[in-house]
Scaffold this active site. Structure first.
Site, short mmCIF file in Angstrom:
data_model
loop_
_atom_site.label_atom_id
_atom_site.label_comp_id
_atom_site.label_asym_id
_atom_site.label_seq_id
_atom_site.Cartn_x
_atom_site.Cartn_y
_atom_site.Cartn_z
N GLU A 159 35.91 43.78 -31.37
CA GLU A 159 36.42 42.63 -32.30
C GLU A 159 37.84 43.25 -33.21
OE1 GLU A 159 35.12 39.87 -32.90
OE2 GLU A 159 33.25 40.03 -31.86
N TYR A 190 39.48 43.23 -22.34
CA TYR A 190 38.60 42.19 -22.16
C TYR A 190 38.69 41.68 -20.58
CZ TYR A 190 37.10 41.14 -26.91
OH TYR A 190 36.49 41.26 -28.18
N ASN A 218 33.99 27.45 -32.84
CA ASN A 218 34.26 27.66 -34.42
C ASN A 218 35.40 27.11 -34.79
OD1 ASN A 218 34.29 29.25 -36.65
ND2 ASN A 218 35.04 31.23 -35.84
N ARG A 225 45.37 28.73 -34.42
CA ARG A 225 45.05 27.92 -33.53
C ARG A 225 44.97 26.47 -33.84
NH1 ARG A 225 39.23 30.61 -31.21
NH2 ARG A 225 38.07 29.30 -32.92
N VAL A 249 29.12 22.44 -24.48
CA VAL A 249 29.13 22.99 -23.03
C VAL A 249 28.05 23.91 -22.65
CG1 VAL A 249 30.60 24.04 -21.43
CG2 VAL A 249 31.57 22.62 -23.09
N ASN A 269 41.14 33.39 -31.95
CA ASN A 269 40.83 33.10 -33.53
C ASN A 269 41.44 34.01 -34.44
OD1 ASN A 269 39.33 35.66 -33.31
ND2 ASN A 269 37.62 34.76 -33.08
N LYS A 279 38.97 34.32 -23.55
CA LYS A 279 39.58 33.02 -23.71
C LYS A 279 40.67 33.06 -23.03
CE LYS A 279 38.25 32.44 -28.37
NZ LYS A 279 37.68 33.51 -28.80
#
Ligand SMILES: *[C@@H]1O[C@H](CO)[C@@H](O)[C@H](O)[C@H]1NC(C)=O
Ligand SMILES: *[C@@H]1O[C@H](CO)[C@@H](O)[C@H](O)[C@H]1NC(C)=O
Ligand SMILES: *[C@@H]1O[C@H](CO)[C@@H](O)[C@H](O)[C@H]1NC(C)=O
Ligand SMILES: *[C@@H]1O[C@H](CO)[C@@H](O)[C@H](O)[C@H]1NC(C)=O
Ligand SMILES: *[C@@H]1O[C@H](CO)[C@@H](O)[C@H](O)[C@H]1NC(C)=O
Length: 382
Positions: A159, A190, A218, A225, A249, A269, A279
């Protein structure tokens, strides 16, 4: 993991081995949203990909995890531990997942490493992996036995600093770090692009039905963003999905939806160096051009080919970005150039937890030096 604003997991996982390409995603989102759907697992079937390839995520306590029963079918029996093997003890499985039977050799071609979650092996383990989110702030769930002199404690966190709580007592405790950051001892991004192998399927741009898509679970108006999206949508239409837009979804629909979009807003985010998540890698994998918002372009280029994405900073304004996207929309010859890199590279994601465990074990096996992480908190949270 955050005390004030807990987040849920959001990760793409993909692996390529035994001629199979598997992709599994994990999703982190905020507690204010429901975190109850695992994004779809995408299985790219190869000619000799056995049916037992991983095709499953499941929800475990708010978190998406791999259904390992499927994996086990193709996994060779683990060889009996050798005296010379390096032993890594997973203190608590990240998100409660138990996948001890996975072999580092099978998944990552890492030899000489054994994983265990048997705490009785504390005294012989060369390394112990701790997932940041799972550590109690008062350290009450950490080992209490004296640490063998050779043992290294590995701190794991995927994170961003904005999304994880600083725990003051973690300074001067660990010997190694593993995270998405390039300045970790063991960097596990990632996802990765790597040279294509002969086995990789030839890439074809999926059939496109939508222009620009964005899935948001979220919504926070204070996020960069959200602000950028508000500006962008004044100039071009963006198809929005996800719980924030009351268009849920499902796991099964995710790959089909994303691959049917010409562009996907890969907006992080929170903005931190190297914090480039699923993402980005999900749409890349699914054959969609990512429009990224996150760290600067130069940072992305450390991980993926420069021509594989569009960065919002490539344009002075959202209006100019919108104009560029419209040009690409109307000029297929220009659009396909964003897939040129596919001739040379394949994309894969990360095995959450397991990959960190195997790579940490390998690192410990190769580096017998003394090392301590003195000021974890300043390093990570600045
Ligand atoms: C994988 O999942 C898809 C979609 O849920 C399903 O159609 C397919 O049969 C599954 N394949 C295997 C091998 O389980
Ligand atoms: C895991 O996958 C297997 C095979 O598809 C299925 O039978 C089993 O129910 C799944 N388990 C969970 C917990 O989803
Ligand atoms: C899920 O959470 C409950 C309550 O905290 C806990 O008892 C249980 O062991 C957890 N399950 C897993 C698989 O982590
Ligand atoms: C993990 O799974 C293995 C084999 O399925 C089992 O022997 C072991 O006890 C499990 N460990 C935990 C902590 O649940
Ligand atoms: C690991 O770090 C601890 C705490 O700083 C230190 O006491 C220990 O000697 C280190 N061990 C190794 C093998 O580097």
């Amino acid at each position: 993991m955050m005390e004030t604003r807990r987040s849920c997991p959001h990760i793409l996982i993909a692996a390529m081995f035994l001629s199979c390409v598997f992709a599994i995603f994990y999703v982190y989102h905020s507690p204010t949203m429901n975190c109850l759907h695992c994004p779809a697992v995408q299985v790219s079937k190869h000619k000799d990909c056995p049916d037992a390839c991983i095709n499953h995520t499941q929800l475990i306590n708010d978190t998406c995890a791999v259904n390992v029963t499927v994996v086990k079918e193709t996994e060779p029996k683990p060889s009996s531990p050798s005296q010379t093997d390096t032993l890594l003890l997973i203190w608590i499985w990240p998100f409660g997942r138990n996948v001890t039977s996975q072999s580092c050799s099978w998944l990552f071609q890492i030899e000489g490493c054994q994983l265990t979650d048997d705490r009785n092996l504390f005294n012989t383990a060369h390394g112990i992996l701790f997932h940041h989110r799972d550590i109690h702030e008062d350290l009450s769930n950490m080992p209490t036995l004296p640490r063998p002199y050779f043992q290294k404690w590995v701190w794991m966190n995927m994170e961003s600093p904005s999304n994880s709580a600083l725990k003051p007592r973690l300074n001067d405790l660990f010997n190694l770090t593993t995270s998405y950051r390039r300045d970790s001892d063991i960097t596990v991004p990632y996802g990765q692009t790597s040279e294509r192998s002969a086995d990789d399927r030839t890439f074809e741009i999926p059939k496109k039905e939508k222009f620009i898509c964005w899935i948001v679970t979220n919504w926070n108006p204070d996020y960069e963003r959200s602000k950028y999206y508000e500006k962008l949508k004044e100039h071009v239409s963006v198809e929005t999905f996800g719980d924030s837009f009351d268009r849920h979804v499902s796991d099964g629909d995710y790959p089909k939806l994303v691959s049917s979009c010409k562009f996907y807003l890969s907006f992080e985010n929170s903005i931190h160096e190297d914090y480039i998540t699923e993402k980005l890698y999900n749409p890349m994998k699914l054959g969609t051009v990512p429009v990224v918002l996150g760290p600067p372009r130069k940072n992305y280029e450390k991980f993926i080919p420069a021509e594989a994405f569009i960065h919002v900073d490539d344009f002075k304004t959202a209006e100019e970005l919108a104009a560029h996207l419209k040009v690409l929309h109307e000029n297929p010859d220009m659009y396909v150039k964003y897939f040129g890199w596919r001739e040379r590279y394949a994309v894969r994601g990360t095995w959450f937890g397991l990959e960190h465990a195997c790579r940490s074990c390998d690192h410990i096996r190769r580096n017998r030096n003394y090392r301590t992480v003195n000021d974890l908190n300043t390093w990570y949270w600045g």
